[in-house]
Design a protein around this motif. Structure first.
Motif: not given
Length: 80
Positions: A1-12, A14-22
């Motif tokens: 899987m290639l790393i694209t700007d869109e994938r990087i943004e999406r991963l950020i 996901v992590i921010k949305d779930n960081s409060e859930n440990d």
């Protein structure tokens, strides 16, 4: 899987949305992704190994970064 700007943004997101859930190690992931978002892949081998260690890696430790030519050959071989 290639790393694209869109994938990087999406991963950020996901992590921010779930960081409060440990979300384990969210600070490490965000640090890596924010650097990549800026186009800085100068530590990609270290980034790989940090995540590799967190996952208990025993095979596949990165030992360096591909040259531009090596990277293009890898992409051509595995993604074209």
């Amino acid at each position: 899987m290639l790393i694209t700007d869109e994938r990087i943004e999406r991963l950020i997101e996901v992590i921010k949305d779930n960081s409060e859930n440990d979300f384990n190690h969210s600070n490490l992931y965000l640090t890596i992704l924010e650097r990549w978002k800026q186009g800085d892949f100068s530590k990609v081998d270290e980034d790989h190994n940090d995540i590799w260690r967190l996952q208990g890696g025993t095979i596949g430790k990165a030992t360096g970064i591909l040259s531009n030519q090596e990277e293009q050959e890898f992409i051509n071989t595995h993604f074209d």
